[in-house]
Design a protein around this motif. Structure first.
Motif, PDB file in Angstrom:
ATOM      1  N   LYS A 164       7.166   3.557  34.217  1.00 11.55           N
ATOM      2  CA  LYS A 164       8.052   4.163  33.228  1.00 11.55           C
ATOM      3  C   LYS A 164       8.292   5.610  33.644  1.00 11.55           C
ATOM      4  O   LYS A 164       7.514   6.164  34.431  1.00 11.55           O
ATOM      5  N   GLU A 203      15.333 -13.019  27.650  1.00 13.18           N
ATOM      6  CA  GLU A 203      15.899 -14.209  28.302  1.00 13.18           C
ATOM      7  C   GLU A 203      15.552 -15.480  27.516  1.00 13.18           C
ATOM      8  O   GLU A 203      16.338 -16.434  27.486  1.00 13.18           O
ATOM      9  N   ILE A 225      17.073  -4.453  31.675  1.00 13.50           N
ATOM     10  CA  ILE A 225      15.724  -5.041  31.668  1.00 13.50           C
ATOM     11  C   ILE A 225      14.799  -4.022  31.018  1.00 13.50           C
ATOM     12  O   ILE A 225      14.518  -2.980  31.609  1.00 13.50           O
ATOM     13  N   PRO A 226      14.325  -4.277  29.808  1.00 12.77           N
ATOM     14  CA  PRO A 226      13.421  -3.312  29.162  1.00 12.77           C
ATOM     15  C   PRO A 226      12.160  -3.088  30.008  1.00 12.77           C
ATOM     16  O   PRO A 226      11.711  -3.991  30.727  1.00 12.77           O
ATOM     17  N   TYR A 227      11.613  -1.882  29.892  1.00 13.15           N
ATOM     18  CA  TYR A 227      10.419  -1.547  30.667  1.00 13.15           C
ATOM     19  C   TYR A 227       9.331  -2.607  30.515  1.00 13.15           C
ATOM     20  O   TYR A 227       8.641  -2.948  31.459  1.00 13.15           O
ATOM     21  N   GLN A 228       9.166  -3.095  29.270  1.00 21.03           N
ATOM     22  CA  GLN A 228       8.151  -4.120  29.034  1.00 21.03           C
ATOM     23  C   GLN A 228       8.722  -5.205  28.153  1.00 21.03           C
ATOM     24  O   GLN A 228       9.754  -5.023  27.504  1.00 21.03           O
ATOM     25  N   GLU A 229       8.021  -6.334  28.111  1.00 16.72           N
ATOM     26  CA  GLU A 229       8.595  -7.534  27.498  1.00 16.72           C
ATOM     27  C   GLU A 229       8.550  -7.581  25.990  1.00 16.72           C
ATOM     28  O   GLU A 229       9.397  -8.202  25.362  1.00 16.72           O
ATOM     29  N   SER A 250      18.068   2.349  38.336  1.00 12.45           N
ATOM     30  CA  SER A 250      18.411   2.960  37.049  1.00 12.45           C
ATOM     31  C   SER A 250      19.209   1.972  36.223  1.00 12.45           C
ATOM     32  O   SER A 250      19.934   1.128  36.757  1.00 12.45           O
ATOM     33  N   MET A 251      19.041   2.083  34.922  1.00 11.19           N
ATOM     34  CA  MET A 251      19.759   1.245  33.953  1.00 11.19           C
ATOM     35  C   MET A 251      20.047   2.101  32.736  1.00 11.19           C
ATOM     36  O   MET A 251      19.605   1.807  31.630  1.00 11.19           O
ATOM     37  N   ARG A 276      13.598 -18.896  38.425  1.00 11.49           N
ATOM     38  CA  ARG A 276      12.182 -18.848  38.025  1.00 11.49           C
ATOM     39  C   ARG A 276      12.061 -18.181  36.650  1.00 11.49           C
ATOM     40  O   ARG A 276      11.313 -18.644  35.783  1.00 11.49           O
ATOM     41  N   LYS A 277      12.835 -17.087  36.488  1.00  7.47           N
ATOM     42  CA  LYS A 277      12.772 -16.361  35.224  1.00  7.47           C
ATOM     43  C   LYS A 277      13.339 -17.198  34.085  1.00  7.47           C
ATOM     44  O   LYS A 277      12.774 -17.226  32.983  1.00  7.47           O
ATOM     45  N   ARG A 283      11.084 -20.112  33.022  1.00 10.01           N
ATOM     46  CA  ARG A 283      10.033 -19.614  32.113  1.00 10.01           C
ATOM     47  C   ARG A 283      10.609 -19.370  30.721  1.00 10.01           C
ATOM     48  O   ARG A 283       9.971 -19.679  29.702  1.00 10.01           O
ATOM     49  N   LEU A 331       9.336 -11.666  38.667  1.00  3.61           N
ATOM     50  CA  LEU A 331      10.234 -12.357  37.732  1.00  3.61           C
ATOM     51  C   LEU A 331      11.236 -11.402  37.061  1.00  3.61           C
ATOM     52  O   LEU A 331      12.032 -11.829  36.229  1.00  3.61           O
ATOM     53  N   HIS A 332      11.179 -10.142  37.430  1.00  2.62           N
ATOM     54  CA  HIS A 332      12.092  -9.144  36.845  1.00  2.62           C
ATOM     55  C   HIS A 332      12.017  -9.128  35.314  1.00  2.62           C
ATOM     56  O   HIS A 332      13.021  -9.099  34.630  1.00  2.62           O
ATOM     57  N   ILE A 333      10.785  -9.152  34.814  1.00  8.07           N
ATOM     58  CA  ILE A 333      10.611  -9.135  33.356  1.00  8.07           C
ATOM     59  C   ILE A 333      10.111  -7.774  32.881  1.00  8.07           C
ATOM     60  O   ILE A 333       9.652  -7.635  31.745  1.00  8.07           O
ATOM     61  N   GLY A 334      10.208  -6.763  33.717  1.00  7.62           N
ATOM     62  CA  GLY A 334       9.796  -5.417  33.336  1.00  7.62           C
ATOM     63  C   GLY A 334       9.817  -4.534  34.571  1.00  7.62           C
ATOM     64  O   GLY A 334      10.236  -4.960  35.640  1.00  7.62           O
ATOM     65  N   TRP A 335       9.391  -3.278  34.367  1.00 12.63           N
ATOM     66  CA  TRP A 335       9.384  -2.304  35.461  1.00 12.63           C
ATOM     67  C   TRP A 335       7.942  -2.015  35.888  1.00 12.63           C
ATOM     68  O   TRP A 335       7.026  -2.130  35.069  1.00 12.63           O
ATOM     69  N   ARG A 358      17.331   3.960  28.914  1.00 17.60           N
ATOM     70  CA  ARG A 358      17.233   4.061  30.367  1.00 17.60           C
ATOM     71  C   ARG A 358      16.801   2.733  30.972  1.00 17.60           C
ATOM     72  O   ARG A 358      16.548   2.652  32.176  1.00 17.60           O
ATOM     73  N   ASP A 359      16.734   1.724  30.131  1.00 20.43           N
ATOM     74  CA  ASP A 359      16.298   0.399  30.606  1.00 20.43           C
ATOM     75  C   ASP A 359      17.109  -0.675  29.892  1.00 20.43           C
ATOM     76  O   ASP A 359      16.574  -1.690  29.484  1.00 20.43           O
TER      77      ASP A 359
END
Lengths: 365, 365
Positions: B300, A313, A273-277, A254-255, A20-21, A24, B293-297, A269-270
């Motif tokens: 924070k 991605e 997968i970054p905290y936000q896109e 954790s990352m 799905r990801k 997109r 979609l695992h596009i963020g957390w 720390r991310d």
């Protein structure tokens, strides 16, 4: 109107969640388009297409073979369980389809070598689905780690630490493909440590470590699949570097990635997968010392922000498609960079697995 | 006017750099006062007193013995090289002086046991100079790690990672007492790993690990003193926990501490010396998951600030003085808490050293 001479046409083999990801991401990448999706049942593929709002132009198939036979498909994305990668990646390459395969690339280096032999002999591009490598933050940090003449070069790297952990639900631990020996037999070593091993290699400019050692806190489920693993990687040239990695399905999310050089350090720390896109950050500490009397520091970490127009991605799909279009339209050779990254990562995965089998003894590479 | 029935009167044995910081802490602590300082030469002690602006009431001695013979001294602070701790701490206890000794407490547990036997038989208080344990941030985090009923309890701890690194100058590496086998023979293991081992034990409620293993990236100088060391500590009850520690005189400054439980995690990057004196912070991540979609957390890290009225070293002096005054003025027994913390830390230091001697084999405790 899509310009098909520039756009790379994707088929997806399977309807896993991660698909799905990536579907997109294919829609977001300016040089890619989704044109086919398959599942083992046509009903499931149709439901997947409907749920994800695929346009009517996307062909829906009830078998993976049909995607490979579709002359309108340039490249396939393979989100199947790892144990099926070698079969379908080799078959796809045999049909001259370029192959973007979900990580871990294969169950072991022997299987990956079968895939890489097939893509090489068929002249198609290979890449694994390590999305974080395509984020501009990654390139930004690489500059600080690997370019001695850059401002804020952190110096020779002495220590790297990374984690990839998630608190799996009871349902996941009971039935997810990543804990089934016949599907994703590498468990957390494949699903999570792939990232940490990849990040350690990346920070070291893809030099292989001399030894790899599993630490004694590993956990397996009743079927023998790894649920948590800690390991160390050692380099001795040109300077000594140790990397520790910790990966687990049994811990809080954790990352973490910390890279410590002689003159500075980088902390995230991310990192996977970054905290936000739309933007990501990292902490850079440079020239840190203690003030007089050691009652504080002369600097605090600087938070460096990196904006990205496309999510990582989509940048991965864009880069893969750029390479595919070069081969298809301009007669370029496939890039060996991405297969080599996958292969080195897989070699270290194999070494961690072997160290575990040997009772946590060091394994030389 | 100082109320001597409540104030604890300190003598300092030696003029090490760290003594400047602790002399200031004694001045800042409301229940302590500095009344004597000694060096092996009176001139050096006088210069030290002048440079640090000690009041004229501070008696300046040309030998450590004179401090121990001074009836106006309740307690001594011992910043001497580690190899001298056992001699002077035992002598101080024999003169009924309470003993605050710089870390590492001793060269090994056998020496520390001689000190602890002396303080016990003489009824005096013992504490080592691990200042960070006295910061209110430390207590705040301990609550999140060790009190299951607290809000934001991070759950059973699965992984702990800590570092203590500094980029020593060429002068330090050539001549500092911490790289001299006859002075601070433990090198980075004593000076830096003391903190990381202490933090790992602290996070685990001072339960000893079952095994301790040095990792193969250690460095020694030509005299055999440890300059860098990485090690792992393993606990198996009530839940499996692994701690990794990395300590080095050869890297950029870092003081990372990460504690990862099943439900949350805590991260600090200045756990030994806070960035600034009057407040400190830590990052708390709780209930982190990926969005669809695992596009963020979904969350924070939250930066939690903790204000402290006194710097941590003054809080250490205050706590030590509170215990001393209780013994002196109220007939209390010495607290066994601090000696036990020192002893457990020393046992793990010994185990790391033994693992190194055994070629990085696991050592059971």
């Amino acid at each position: 109107m899509v310009d098909n001479t520039k756009t790379v046409r994707f088929g997806i083999l399977g309807c896993a969640n991660i698909a799905r990801k990536v579907a997109r991401a294919i829609a977001l990448a300016p040089n890619a388009t989704l044109c086919a999706v398959a599942s083992r049942s046509k009903e499931k593929a149709e439901r997947f297409a409907a749920e994800n709002g695929f346009p009517a132009s996307v062909r829906v198939y009830g078998s993976y073979d049909q995607v490979l036979e579709d002359p309108g498909v340039d490249a396939v994305y393979v989100p199947l369980p790892t144990s099926l990668h070698v079969r379908w990646a080799v078959m796809a390459a045999g049909r001259k389809k370029h192959v973007l395969v979900e990580k871990p690339a294969a169950l072991d280096a022997a299987e990956l070598d079968r895939i890489l032999a097939a893509v090489e002999s068929n002249g198609v591009q290979f890449m694994d689905g390590s999305m974080w490598l395509h984020h501009p933050r990654t390139a930004h940090i690489q500059h600080l780690c690997c370019v001695p003449r850059s401002a804020n070069f952190i110096g020779p790297i002495h220590f790297i630490h990374s984690t990839s952990t998630m608190a799996a639900t009871p349902e996941f631990l009971a039935s997810d493909i990543r804990v089934k020996p016949e599907l994703d037999g590498l468990g957390a070593l494949g699903d999570l440590a792939w990232y940490c091993i990849g990040a350690s290699l990346w920070a070291k400019g893809y030099q292989l470590p001399i030894t790899v050692t599993a630490l004694p806190d590993f956990t397996r489920n009743s079927a023998g699949v790894i649920l948590s693993i800690t390991a160390s990687l050692l380099w001795d040239q040109p300077n000594q570097t140790l990397a520790t990695i910790h990966c687990s399905f049994l811990s809080h999310t954790s990352m973490d990635l910390a890279i410590c050089g002689s003159d500075g350090s980088v902390h995230l720390r991310d990192f996977i997968i970054p905290y936000q896109e739309t933007s990501a950050s990292f902490d850079l500490t440079f020239g840190a010392k203690f003030v007089d009397l050691h009652i504080g520091w002369n600097v605090k970490p600087e938070e460096v922000h990196v904006v990205n127009e496309l999510p990582q991605e989509a940048l991965m799909v864009q880069e893969f498609s750029r390479l595919v279009a070069g081969i298809r339209d301009c007669g370029s050779q496939p890039s060996t960079k991405w297969p080599e990254i996958s292969r080195k990562t897989q070699l270290v995965v194999d070494a961690v697995n072997k160290s575990l089998d040997l009772g946590c003894k060091p394994v030389s590479l």
